[in-house]
Scaffold this motif. Sequence first.
Motif, mmCIF file in Angstrom:
data_model
loop_
_atom_site.group_PDB
_atom_site.id
_atom_site.type_symbol
_atom_site.label_atom_id
_atom_site.label_comp_id
_atom_site.label_asym_id
_atom_site.label_seq_id
_atom_site.Cartn_x
_atom_site.Cartn_y
_atom_site.Cartn_z
ATOM 1 N N VAL A 4 0.436 -1.072 -0.534
ATOM 2 C CA VAL A 4 -0.093 0.227 0.200
ATOM 3 C C VAL A 4 0.908 1.445 -0.028
ATOM 4 C CG1 VAL A 4 -1.512 1.268 1.208
ATOM 5 C CG2 VAL A 4 -2.293 -1.622 0.896
ATOM 6 N N GLU A 5 1.963 0.984 0.921
ATOM 7 C CA GLU A 5 2.783 2.744 0.869
ATOM 8 C C GLU A 5 3.696 2.384 -0.779
ATOM 9 O OE1 GLU A 5 5.442 1.364 4.007
ATOM 10 O OE2 GLU A 5 4.309 2.487 5.870
ATOM 11 N N ARG A 6 3.687 1.507 -1.188
ATOM 12 C CA ARG A 6 4.944 1.636 -2.305
ATOM 13 C C ARG A 6 3.871 1.604 -3.449
ATOM 14 N NH1 ARG A 6 9.188 -1.488 -3.271
ATOM 15 N NH2 ARG A 6 8.971 -1.769 -5.796
ATOM 16 N N VAL A 7 2.417 1.779 -3.608
ATOM 17 C CA VAL A 7 1.045 2.243 -4.475
ATOM 18 C C VAL A 7 1.024 4.097 -4.063
ATOM 19 C CG1 VAL A 7 -1.238 2.341 -5.587
ATOM 20 C CG2 VAL A 7 -0.153 0.232 -4.697
ATOM 21 N N LYS A 8 1.244 4.207 -2.732
ATOM 22 C CA LYS A 8 1.398 5.277 -2.548
ATOM 23 C C LYS A 8 1.942 6.805 -2.633
ATOM 24 C CE LYS A 8 -1.963 5.325 1.084
ATOM 25 N NZ LYS A 8 -2.365 5.493 3.153
ATOM 26 N N VAL A 9 2.880 5.990 -3.090
ATOM 27 C CA VAL A 9 4.880 6.675 -3.453
ATOM 28 C C VAL A 9 4.554 6.727 -4.918
ATOM 29 C CG1 VAL A 9 7.280 6.029 -3.794
ATOM 30 C CG2 VAL A 9 5.810 5.761 -1.118
ATOM 31 N N VAL A 10 4.300 5.891 -5.474
ATOM 32 C CA VAL A 10 4.214 5.345 -7.650
ATOM 33 C C VAL A 10 2.919 6.459 -7.624
ATOM 34 C CG1 VAL A 10 2.990 4.257 -9.488
ATOM 35 C CG2 VAL A 10 4.881 2.743 -7.406
ATOM 36 N N SER A 11 2.246 6.441 -7.029
ATOM 37 C CA SER A 11 0.727 7.561 -7.154
ATOM 38 C C SER A 11 1.827 9.225 -7.167
ATOM 39 C CB SER A 11 0.010 7.725 -6.753
ATOM 40 O OG SER A 11 -0.855 8.446 -6.807
ATOM 41 N N GLU A 12 2.738 9.448 -6.006
ATOM 42 C CA GLU A 12 3.511 10.398 -5.535
ATOM 43 C C GLU A 12 4.186 11.205 -6.823
ATOM 44 O OE1 GLU A 12 6.363 13.126 -2.961
ATOM 45 O OE2 GLU A 12 5.196 10.938 -1.988
ATOM 46 N N LEU A 13 5.080 10.239 -7.989
ATOM 47 C CA LEU A 13 5.803 10.197 -8.466
ATOM 48 C C LEU A 13 4.913 10.207 -9.808
ATOM 49 C CD1 LEU A 13 9.242 9.721 -9.441
ATOM 50 C CD2 LEU A 13 8.070 7.218 -9.608
ATOM 51 N N TYR A 14 3.934 9.398 -9.653
ATOM 52 C CA TYR A 14 3.063 9.745 -10.929
ATOM 53 C C TYR A 14 2.837 11.370 -10.937
ATOM 54 C CZ TYR A 14 -0.765 9.566 -14.773
ATOM 55 O OH TYR A 14 -1.130 9.905 -14.979
ATOM 56 N N GLU A 15 2.277 11.718 -9.918
ATOM 57 C CA GLU A 15 1.783 13.210 -9.934
ATOM 58 C C GLU A 15 2.882 14.488 -10.386
ATOM 59 O OE1 GLU A 15 -0.685 14.179 -6.963
ATOM 60 O OE2 GLU A 15 -1.570 11.961 -6.935
ATOM 61 N N LEU A 16 3.758 14.039 -10.156
ATOM 62 C CA LEU A 16 5.276 14.588 -10.096
ATOM 63 C C LEU A 16 5.567 14.590 -11.213
ATOM 64 C CD1 LEU A 16 7.553 13.694 -6.882
ATOM 65 C CD2 LEU A 16 6.373 16.215 -7.892
ATOM 66 N N ILE A 17 5.361 13.688 -12.259
ATOM 67 C CA ILE A 17 6.309 13.342 -13.176
ATOM 68 C C ILE A 17 5.077 13.952 -14.582
ATOM 69 C CG2 ILE A 17 6.061 11.842 -15.518
ATOM 70 C CD1 ILE A 17 8.033 10.115 -13.616
ATOM 71 N N ASN A 18 3.725 14.168 -14.496
ATOM 72 C CA ASN A 18 2.637 14.511 -14.795
ATOM 73 C C ASN A 18 2.522 15.279 -14.709
ATOM 74 O OD1 ASN A 18 -0.105 13.985 -16.757
ATOM 75 N ND2 ASN A 18 -1.045 15.057 -14.561
ATOM 76 N N MET A 19 2.398 16.706 -13.611
ATOM 77 C CA MET A 19 3.333 18.249 -13.367
ATOM 78 C C MET A 19 4.197 18.865 -13.900
ATOM 79 S SD MET A 19 3.934 20.354 -10.284
ATOM 80 C CE MET A 19 5.295 19.815 -10.075
ATOM 81 N N TYR A 20 5.197 17.813 -14.414
ATOM 82 C CA TYR A 20 6.974 18.843 -14.693
ATOM 83 C C TYR A 20 6.075 18.782 -16.282
ATOM 84 C CZ TYR A 20 10.877 17.622 -17.830
ATOM 85 O OH TYR A 20 12.012 18.803 -18.021
ATOM 86 N N VAL A 22 3.161 18.917 -17.688
ATOM 87 C CA VAL A 22 1.610 19.460 -18.121
ATOM 88 C C VAL A 22 2.633 21.249 -17.905
ATOM 89 C CG1 VAL A 22 0.161 20.352 -16.840
ATOM 90 C CG2 VAL A 22 0.212 18.397 -17.394
ATOM 91 N N GLU A 23 3.354 21.412 -16.779
ATOM 92 C CA GLU A 23 4.015 23.092 -16.324
ATOM 93 C C GLU A 23 5.004 22.998 -16.881
ATOM 94 O OE1 GLU A 23 3.033 23.885 -12.685
ATOM 95 O OE2 GLU A 23 0.154 22.900 -12.994
ATOM 96 N N ARG A 24 6.198 22.062 -17.337
ATOM 97 C CA ARG A 24 7.784 22.642 -18.008
ATOM 98 C C ARG A 24 8.220 23.852 -18.745
ATOM 99 N NH1 ARG A 24 8.198 18.242 -21.646
ATOM 100 N NH2 ARG A 24 6.494 18.860 -23.347
ATOM 101 N N ASP A 25 6.965 24.469 -19.425
ATOM 102 C CA ASP A 25 6.995 25.931 -19.625
ATOM 103 C C ASP A 25 6.557 26.810 -19.414
ATOM 104 O OD1 ASP A 25 8.202 24.185 -21.894
ATOM 105 O OD2 ASP A 25 6.669 24.032 -22.998
ATOM 106 N N GLN A 26 5.887 26.781 -17.976
ATOM 107 C CA GLN A 26 5.549 28.081 -17.151
ATOM 108 C C GLN A 26 6.472 27.846 -15.905
ATOM 109 O OE1 GLN A 26 1.433 26.349 -15.914
ATOM 110 N NE2 GLN A 26 0.602 26.374 -18.153
ATOM 111 N N PRO A 27 7.189 28.845 -15.371
ATOM 112 C CA PRO A 27 7.531 29.519 -14.263
ATOM 113 C C PRO A 27 6.559 28.412 -12.912
ATOM 114 C CG PRO A 27 6.182 31.560 -15.576
ATOM 115 C CD PRO A 27 5.923 30.596 -16.054
ATOM 116 N N SER A 28 7.864 28.339 -12.271
ATOM 117 C CA SER A 28 7.421 28.125 -11.414
ATOM 118 C C SER A 28 8.147 28.258 -10.074
ATOM 119 C CB SER A 28 7.779 26.140 -11.444
ATOM 120 O OG SER A 28 7.238 25.002 -9.986
#
Length: 60
Positions: A4-20, A22-28
């Motif tokens: 269960v913890e591994r799934v949560k970490v994979v989910s967090e990693l997925y969100e981070l990569i997805n955010m990258y 989507v928003e990579r050309d915008q100032p952060s």
Amino acid sequence: MDKVERVKVVSELYELINMYYVERDQPSEENNFFAKVEICCKQLDLDFDELKKVFELNSI
């Protein structure tokens, strides 16, 4: 780390990569993106540098 913890970490990693993508050309205001990705990689026992290459995550 249990499954269960591994799934949560994979989910967090997925969100981070997805955010990258989507928003990579915008100032952060968040400058610790790579630190968070590296933490996820350590928790999942993944090679951080290889993950950056495979997903083409380039530090600016």
